[in-house]
Enzyme design. Structure first.
Site, short mmCIF file in Angstrom:
data_model
loop_
_atom_site.label_atom_id
_atom_site.label_comp_id
_atom_site.label_asym_id
_atom_site.label_seq_id
_atom_site.Cartn_x
_atom_site.Cartn_y
_atom_site.Cartn_z
N LYS A 192 33.24 65.10 -13.94
CA LYS A 192 34.50 65.62 -14.49
C LYS A 192 34.99 64.61 -15.51
O LYS A 192 35.48 63.54 -15.17
CB LYS A 192 35.56 65.81 -13.40
CG LYS A 192 36.78 66.51 -13.95
CD LYS A 192 38.07 66.07 -13.28
CE LYS A 192 38.56 64.72 -13.72
NZ LYS A 192 38.97 64.58 -15.13
N GLU A 270 36.42 51.52 -10.54
CA GLU A 270 36.72 50.53 -11.58
C GLU A 270 38.11 50.89 -12.08
O GLU A 270 38.27 51.91 -12.74
CB GLU A 270 35.63 50.62 -12.64
CG GLU A 270 35.61 49.43 -13.55
CD GLU A 270 36.26 49.76 -14.85
OE1 GLU A 270 37.42 49.30 -15.02
OE2 GLU A 270 35.67 50.46 -15.65
N CYS A 304 39.96 48.51 -20.12
CA CYS A 304 40.32 47.97 -18.81
C CYS A 304 40.16 46.46 -18.74
O CYS A 304 40.83 45.81 -17.95
CB CYS A 304 39.51 48.65 -17.73
SG CYS A 304 37.77 48.60 -18.08
N GLU A 402 50.03 46.17 -16.31
CA GLU A 402 49.12 46.36 -17.45
C GLU A 402 49.79 47.21 -18.54
O GLU A 402 50.28 48.31 -18.26
CB GLU A 402 47.88 47.08 -16.91
CG GLU A 402 46.74 47.23 -17.88
CD GLU A 402 45.58 48.01 -17.24
OE1 GLU A 402 45.83 48.87 -16.37
OE2 GLU A 402 44.43 47.76 -17.62
N1 LIG Z 1 39.83 51.33 -15.96
C1 LIG Z 1 39.86 52.00 -17.10
O1 LIG Z 1 38.96 51.93 -17.90
C2 LIG Z 1 41.00 52.90 -17.39
C3 LIG Z 1 40.79 53.97 -18.24
C4 LIG Z 1 41.85 54.83 -18.51
C5 LIG Z 1 43.06 54.60 -17.93
N2 LIG Z 1 43.23 53.52 -17.14
C6 LIG Z 1 44.50 53.22 -16.51
O2 LIG Z 1 45.32 54.35 -16.57
C7 LIG Z 1 46.56 54.05 -17.15
C8 LIG Z 1 47.03 55.08 -18.12
O3 LIG Z 1 46.10 56.08 -18.40
P1 LIG Z 1 46.37 57.58 -17.93
O4 LIG Z 1 47.80 57.88 -18.21
O5 LIG Z 1 45.34 58.47 -18.52
O6 LIG Z 1 46.14 57.33 -16.39
P2 LIG Z 1 45.87 58.34 -15.20
O7 LIG Z 1 45.87 57.55 -13.98
O8 LIG Z 1 46.77 59.51 -15.29
O9 LIG Z 1 44.41 58.87 -15.51
C9 LIG Z 1 43.27 58.06 -15.49
C10 LIG Z 1 42.06 58.96 -15.28
O10 LIG Z 1 42.12 59.54 -13.99
C11 LIG Z 1 41.95 60.96 -14.00
N3 LIG Z 1 42.84 61.48 -12.98
C12 LIG Z 1 44.19 61.54 -13.01
N4 LIG Z 1 44.66 62.04 -11.85
C13 LIG Z 1 43.59 62.29 -11.06
C14 LIG Z 1 43.42 62.79 -9.75
N5 LIG Z 1 44.47 63.10 -8.96
N6 LIG Z 1 42.16 62.93 -9.27
C15 LIG Z 1 41.10 62.59 -10.03
N7 LIG Z 1 41.20 62.09 -11.28
C16 LIG Z 1 42.43 61.95 -11.78
C17 LIG Z 1 42.32 61.39 -15.39
O11 LIG Z 1 41.52 62.50 -15.76
C18 LIG Z 1 41.99 60.16 -16.22
O12 LIG Z 1 40.69 60.25 -16.70
C19 LIG Z 1 46.39 52.72 -17.84
O13 LIG Z 1 47.55 51.98 -17.73
C20 LIG Z 1 45.23 52.10 -17.14
O14 LIG Z 1 45.65 51.27 -16.11
C21 LIG Z 1 42.22 52.68 -16.83
O1 LIG Z 2 37.54 50.20 -20.15
C1 LIG Z 2 36.57 50.04 -19.47
C2 LIG Z 2 35.22 49.63 -19.93
C3 LIG Z 2 35.20 48.54 -20.92
C4 LIG Z 2 33.83 47.90 -21.07
O2 LIG Z 2 32.87 48.33 -20.42
O3 LIG Z 2 33.73 46.95 -21.83
#
Ligand SMILES: NC(=O)c1ccc[n+]([C@@H]2O[C@H](COP(=O)([O-])OP(=O)(O)OC[C@H]3O[C@@H](n4cnc5c(N)ncnc54)[C@H](O)[C@@H]3O)[C@@H](O)[C@H]2O)c1
Ligand SMILES: O=CCCC(=O)O
Length: 499
Positions: A192, A270, A304, A402
């Site tokens: 997904k 992650e 991230c 963050e």
């Molecule tokens: N670790 C990473 O690479 C990464 C990537 C994107 C976002 N983020 C985090 O998310 C924050 C903001 O991004 P956002 O507003 O898109 O965050 P979010 O938590 O709303 O969404 C993050 C991801 O989770 C999925 N998601 C959301 N709710 C879900 C659920 N109930 N079940 C399964 N999947 C779900 C979304 O499709 C999205 O791809 C950032 O501050 C950051 O911390 C982290």
């Molecule tokens: O944001 C997550 C992945 C970043 C990376 O793999 O360098």
């Protein structure tokens, strides 16, 4: 859903040579399915222009995709590592062959500059190359027993069908890093992708099909925000899926972990970070400035592993701040497909609002804006200026939350001991960075920072060979590297007695 004419028009407008890579349906059981009565819009975050309508995969079809993954697993698990290696290598070659088109699709829906998308494409492809090399080498052990009449052997067997949930910030690489390892192990997968960026994911499905992967081995099911929650829960509660791999926020990770309790599923998460970036007085300042830009401002701060808080030692603080602001002034905000753009928009309005709130909070507590500080309205609502703050106090929200945006907060510190305490004062632990020319300090500090990954004298760590992952609220499991496959196998021990 968008018509073929809409797709062709989009491809022509943006110079995408292989329009066949652009799909708006779901890829399930080796076939493309369109659901024209249920769609969602994919937008260019730079302009908020509508790009295409994509099928909002119905729940009954997601259930079918999970069943297909289960059926396909029965055969796929029997393929040899060498066979899977050849498939992965073919997929790698196809990704490279279609690199420019894939990068354009990525820029259109994610907003990152085209050069960054090309970088992501190479990085993403490298996981298929890497795991094509790992696939034939997934072997167990022959362990001497304490009993001379016994033998202990271990097998590494694929865990089963996997549910993969990926974010929008690396719409290609976050899929390939998981899928490469899953395929190498012999697992099947249902993916997904993030609602914001389904087109990159569906383009990968086109290449998976072309590479000759058996039907049902991978399904890609785009869904809207609302259905995302239902699908997340379905994945966690499905008895057919044996593992979930998720990259995204810590908040969502906690929801998924709770939902997985009923099936005791194996999880790889992650999640968010709060990476410290430390510049010691004895650092090479120019290198540290370069590192800060590469790390904190990578993809406008939406990575991230981006630094979140920058601690600069008092003897070098003013010089570092001045040089950093000078370097930031050379960078150019713009549409990702425009020549010369180094930094693109943020993904959506929520992301902009978070940057605003962190700046306003820090300034209200005494921080000073030395460059940037505003939304760049002349470019569009999602563009925020690259911003550097000095005199950021320790009680500013940005020190423990963050930002995920282009805000560089500079905090002054005096001693090594003090900064290690500050750096480790967080529940998160994905990445940490520091700059120092003293190699005794390089060892000391890298051993003391509480994070899964540490960059010493570099702001850019990632590559396929790196064991990628965090500790604490940043998640668990390692992706990429020689350890990446471990998350997709079960270690089975067999004891042969009475020899
Ligand atoms: N670790 C990473 O690479 C990464 C990537 C994107 C976002 N983020 C985090 O998310 C924050 C903001 O991004 P956002 O507003 O898109 O965050 P979010 O938590 O709303 O969404 C993050 C991801 O989770 C999925 N998601 C959301 N709710 C879900 C659920 N109930 N079940 C399964 N999947 C779900 C979304 O499709 C999205 O791809 C950032 O501050 C950051 O911390 C982290
Ligand atoms: O944001 C997550 C992945 C970043 C990376 O793999 O360098």
């Amino acid at each position: 859903m968008s018509s073929q004419a809409d797709i062709d028009q989009l491809a022509q407008k943006f110079g995408i040579k292989n329009a066949g890579l652009i799909k708006t349906g779901a890829y399930i059981g080796g076939q493309w399915h369109q659901f024209s009565d249920e769609t969602f819009s994919v937008e260019d975050p730079a302009t908020n222009d509508h790009l295409l309508k994509v099928s909002n995969t119905p729940i009954r079809v997601v259930e079918q995709a999970i069943r297909d993954a289960d059926i396909a697993f029965k055969e796929f698990r029997r393929t040899t590592g060498r066979q899977r290696s050849l498939l992965l290598r073919k997929l790698y070659d196809l990704m490279i062959e279609n690199g420019e088109d894939l990068a354009k699709i990525c820029t259109l829906e994610n907003g990152k500059p085209y050069a960054d998308s090309l970088g992501e494409l190479r990085y993403a492809s490298s996981f298929f190359e890497w795991f094509s090399e790992e696939a034939p080498r997934i072997n167990g052990d022959n362990i001497p027993s304490a009993d001379p009449s016994r033998r202990i052997i271990t097998y590494k067997q694929p865990i089963g069908p996997v549910g993969i949930l990926t974010p929008w910030n690396f719409p290609i690489a976050m899929i390939t890093r998981k899928l490469g390892a899953a395929f190498a192990a012999g697992c099947t997968a249902v993916i997904k992708p993030a609602t914001e960026t389904p087109l990159s994911a569906l383009a990968i499905a086109v290449l998976i099909e072309k590479a000759g992967f058996p039907k049902g081995v991978v399904s890609i099911i785009p869904v809207d925000q609302e259905r995302t929650k239902t699908v997340g829960q379905m994945f966690c509660e499905s008895p057919l899926l044996k593992k979930i791999s998720f990259t995204g926020s810590t908040g969502v990770g906690k929801i998924l972990m709770t939902q997985s309790a009923s099936t005791l599923k194996k999880l790889s998460f992650e999640l968010g970070g709060n990476a410290p970036f430390i510049v010691f007085d004895d650092a090479d300042v120019d290198l540290a400035v370069q590192g800060a830009i590469a790390c904190k401002l990578r993809q406008s701060g939406q990575t991230c592993v981006c630094a979140n808080r920058l601690y600069v030692q008092e003897g070098i603080y003013e010089t570092f701040a001045k040089k950093l602001a000078g370097a930031v002034a050379q960078l150019k905000l713009g549409h990702g497909l425009e020549a010369g753009t180094t930094h693109g928009p943020l993904i959506h309005q929520r992301a902009v609002a978070k940057v605003r709130s962190h700046i306003e909070d820090a300034v209200s507590k005494g921080a000073k804006i030395i460059i940037g500080g505003k939304i760049e309205k002349s470019l569009g609502a999602n563009f925020h200026q690259l911003t550097v703050l000095t005199d950021v106090p320790l009680n500013a929200v940005v020190t423990n939350e963050e930002t995920f945006g282009p805000l560089v907060p500079l905090i002054k510190f005096s001693t090594e001991e003090e900064v290690i305490d500050l750096a480790n004062d967080t529940e998160y632990g994905l990445a940490g960075y520091f700059f120092s020319k003293d190699y005794a300090k390089v060892f000391r500090v890298s051993e003391q920072l509480n994070s899964g990954m540490v960059g010493a004298n570099t702001g850019a760590m990632t590559e396929a060979a790196l064991p990628f992952g965090g500790i604490g609220w940043s998640g668990f499991g390692r992706e990429g590297s020689k350890y990446g496959v471990d998350d997709y196998v079960i270690l089975k021990s067999v004891v042969i007695g009475n020899i």
